[in-house]
Design a protein around this motif. Sequence first.
Motif, PDB file in Angstrom:
ATOM      1  N   SER A 173      34.848  11.180  40.341  1.00 27.76           N
ATOM      2  CA  SER A 173      34.508  11.128  38.922  1.00 27.76           C
ATOM      3  C   SER A 173      34.048  12.500  38.469  1.00 27.76           C
ATOM      4  CB  SER A 173      33.407  10.097  38.651  1.00 27.76           C
ATOM      5  OG  SER A 173      32.177  10.536  39.209  1.00 27.76           O
ATOM      6  N   ALA A 174      34.126  12.726  37.168  1.00 28.77           N
ATOM      7  CA  ALA A 174      33.640  13.969  36.571  1.00 28.77           C
ATOM      8  C   ALA A 174      33.316  13.695  35.110  1.00 28.77           C
ATOM      9  CB  ALA A 174      34.679  15.086  36.687  1.00 28.77           C
ATOM     10  N   TYR A 175      32.366  14.436  34.562  1.00 24.39           N
ATOM     11  CA  TYR A 175      32.004  14.245  33.163  1.00 24.39           C
ATOM     12  C   TYR A 175      31.484  15.551  32.582  1.00 24.39           C
ATOM     13  CZ  TYR A 175      27.073  14.387  34.508  1.00 24.39           C
ATOM     14  OH  TYR A 175      25.849  14.787  34.984  1.00 24.39           O
ATOM     15  N   ALA A 176      31.539  15.639  31.282  1.00 21.22           N
ATOM     16  CA  ALA A 176      30.890  16.696  30.511  1.00 21.22           C
ATOM     17  C   ALA A 176      30.219  16.013  29.329  1.00 21.22           C
ATOM     18  CB  ALA A 176      31.901  17.735  30.026  1.00 21.22           C
ATOM     19  N   ALA A 229      30.128  16.178  38.649  1.00 22.30           N
ATOM     20  CA  ALA A 229      31.306  15.687  39.361  1.00 22.30           C
ATOM     21  C   ALA A 229      30.854  15.064  40.675  1.00 22.30           C
ATOM     22  CB  ALA A 229      32.309  16.815  39.623  1.00 22.30           C
ATOM     23  N   ALA A 230      31.630  14.128  41.175  1.00 20.94           N
ATOM     24  CA  ALA A 230      31.287  13.449  42.418  1.00 20.94           C
ATOM     25  C   ALA A 230      32.547  12.986  43.125  1.00 20.94           C
ATOM     26  CB  ALA A 230      30.363  12.264  42.146  1.00 20.94           C
ATOM     27  N   ILE A 231      32.429  12.832  44.437  1.00 21.79           N
ATOM     28  CA  ILE A 231      33.507  12.276  45.256  1.00 21.79           C
ATOM     29  C   ILE A 231      32.881  11.442  46.358  1.00 21.79           C
ATOM     30  CG2 ILE A 231      33.580  14.319  46.758  1.00 21.79           C
ATOM     31  CD1 ILE A 231      36.623  13.790  47.030  1.00 21.79           C
ATOM     32  N   ASN A 232      33.522  10.342  46.696  1.00 24.98           N
ATOM     33  CA  ASN A 232      33.043   9.549  47.825  1.00 24.98           C
ATOM     34  C   ASN A 232      34.224   8.886  48.504  1.00 24.98           C
ATOM     35  OD1 ASN A 232      33.771   7.480  46.129  1.00 24.98           O
ATOM     36  ND2 ASN A 232      31.834   6.393  46.245  1.00 24.98           N
ATOM     37  N   GLY A 233      33.960   8.318  49.661  1.00 23.24           N
ATOM     38  CA  GLY A 233      35.049   7.704  50.401  1.00 23.24           C
ATOM     39  C   GLY A 233      34.545   6.819  51.509  1.00 23.24           C
ATOM     40  N   ALA A 285      25.301   9.770  31.133  1.00 23.50           N
ATOM     41  CA  ALA A 285      26.561  10.083  31.800  1.00 23.50           C
ATOM     42  C   ALA A 285      26.401  10.210  33.300  1.00 23.50           C
ATOM     43  CB  ALA A 285      27.134  11.390  31.248  1.00 23.50           C
ATOM     44  N   ALA A 286      25.188  10.455  33.761  1.00 22.22           N
ATOM     45  CA  ALA A 286      24.985  10.549  35.208  1.00 22.22           C
ATOM     46  C   ALA A 286      25.354   9.244  35.892  1.00 22.22           C
ATOM     47  CB  ALA A 286      23.543  10.913  35.525  1.00 22.22           C
ATOM     48  N   PRO A 310      33.282  13.363  27.330  1.00 30.00           N
ATOM     49  CA  PRO A 310      34.521  13.029  28.043  1.00 30.00           C
ATOM     50  C   PRO A 310      34.225  12.821  29.528  1.00 30.00           C
ATOM     51  CG  PRO A 310      34.416  15.376  27.637  1.00 30.00           C
ATOM     52  CD  PRO A 310      33.212  14.790  26.970  1.00 30.00           C
ATOM     53  N   SER A 311      34.956  11.909  30.149  1.00 28.66           N
ATOM     54  CA  SER A 311      34.765  11.648  31.573  1.00 28.66           C
ATOM     55  C   SER A 311      36.057  11.119  32.167  1.00 28.66           C
ATOM     56  CB  SER A 311      33.626  10.646  31.796  1.00 28.66           C
ATOM     57  OG  SER A 311      33.929   9.396  31.195  1.00 28.66           O
ATOM     58  N   ILE A 312      36.115  11.145  33.477  1.00 27.45           N
ATOM     59  CA  ILE A 312      37.280  10.634  34.199  1.00 27.45           C
ATOM     60  C   ILE A 312      36.821  10.118  35.549  1.00 27.45           C
ATOM     61  CG2 ILE A 312      37.851  12.884  35.210  1.00 27.45           C
ATOM     62  CD1 ILE A 312      40.816  12.081  34.937  1.00 27.45           C
ATOM     63  N   ARG A 313      37.442   9.057  35.985  1.00 28.34           N
ATOM     64  CA  ARG A 313      37.167   8.539  37.316  1.00 28.34           C
ATOM     65  C   ARG A 313      38.459   7.991  37.911  1.00 28.34           C
ATOM     66  NH1 ARG A 313      36.212   2.820  36.838  1.00 28.34           N
ATOM     67  NH2 ARG A 313      35.898   2.159  34.672  1.00 28.34           N
ATOM     68  N   GLY A 314      38.491   7.933  39.195  1.00 31.01           N
ATOM     69  CA  GLY A 314      39.700   7.469  39.855  1.00 31.01           C
ATOM     70  C   GLY A 314      39.385   6.792  41.167  1.00 31.01           C
ATOM     71  N   GLU A 315      40.315   5.933  41.605  1.00 34.68           N
ATOM     72  CA  GLU A 315      40.144   5.231  42.870  1.00 34.68           C
ATOM     73  C   GLU A 315      41.502   4.991  43.508  1.00 34.68           C
ATOM     74  OE1 GLU A 315      39.718   1.535  39.946  1.00 34.68           O
ATOM     75  OE2 GLU A 315      38.794   3.515  39.950  1.00 34.68           O
TER      76      GLU A 315
END
Length: 468
Positions: A131-134, A152-156, A25-26, A115-120
């Motif tokens: 993104s985030a996951y468990a 969890a992570a964020i980038n830009g 999941a990483a 479960p995980s989620i990501r967005g852009e």
Amino acid sequence: MCLKNPRQGSIVIKTRLMGSSALGAAGLLLLGQGAVSTAAAQDSLFERDRNISVLERYRPEYAAPGVRAGQFIVKPRLDLGVGWTSNAFALSDVPSDRGLERFEDEADSFVFLRPSIRGETVWSRHAIGFSAYAEAIKNNRFQNETITNLGAAINGQLDLTRTAALFGGASIDRRHEDRQTQTAGFLFEEPVEYTRTRAYLGLQHEMGRVRYKTRIDFADYDFSDALLLPEAVAVPRARVDQDYRDHQRYSLLGQVSLAITRDFSIFLEGEINAREYDQETPYDRDSEGWRVAAGTEFDVTRLSRGRVSLGYFEQDYEDIRLQTANGLSLDAQLEWFPTELTTITLTGRRGIDETAVINAGGYVTTEARLRVDHELRRNVLLYAYGAVGTVDYPDAFPLDEEEGERLTDQSIDRRGLGVGGTYLFNPNVSASLDYRYREQDVAVDLFNGGFNADYNSHDLLLTLTLQR
């Protein structure tokens, strides 16, 4: 990896199939490298998108569309499945007088939920991704192996001009070490837990045939105390303080690339780093290092694409009893496309890593992997891989004060192979089946309490994926 797609002017996230490992999941974390703005990238000499691999290929009839939330496309996902391993503790022969027979080549099954989620963003300029996951893994036989991981992570990316971009990101993970690491993880009652916090900031600028890039990275590792197995020590229920492993890593990278043609470029890069440990006993493992390398990136025919970097690295430790680690550095990925339905990828790496061994500065890893991905049908993807690697501890025991020489070195040979496949039912449902074999040969057992750390393991994993 999250990058602005210069051809489409939007954010895309490329995720490679990771063998559907329950510990994979990483790979959901978005660690973007930055890219130039859309308008400038259309004329860029550094884009390597002539060829498309099997895993990169966009399949609209099987691609999850996601959910529109304002300026974001959000994609939730749920992986659930069952697995089996023939060797839960990555251990083979054990001395009969130590009472550890119950851990010798022991098999176990497990179930997992991830479960995980990501967005852009959907912007034509600039970009934000998250993104985030468990991950929960429950073992059937060895209950202490049950773990929960979070991250969890964020980038830009900020487009400063048509040819320059500022990029950055951060992530945090609460994870557990794999039993099949290079250290004596099996001596503890449960996998060692740690928190990893990372951040990076970079700048990239293209000026015709020349591209400049610089990047600063930071990482903090915080390990939790671990309880030793009662059979492994004389004192029952002994808890080992893992604070000696807590440390921070800093690095600064600079790179200059020159485009010879639209499909071929060369580059020169240099990196300096510093690693600081919270504790300095019994050895001061703080170090400073550097690396220089030259390489090439190409996508010159309809058959091949790649990046190869060769250089030299050196890591010097504050404690004079710890030996300086140095040697050839390697970072390579070569892709061959014999047909549009088959991708063959060769990757290689050589560099220095930090170790859990208290009396060693670090270890040098050399590894190579050959993987074949094949699109049997539009919705049936198959793969196979083979991997080899060597782990060398140059100062497994520090300098002998009387003899003035190293007592011995530690060397570990590792091999593995795997096969598997994914079936795409529709854009929202898929299933995968994966088999993996791994083995390890240790030249001299220095870190495992006198146990034989040679092992082999067979792992099987069945995963059902639901996504939107």
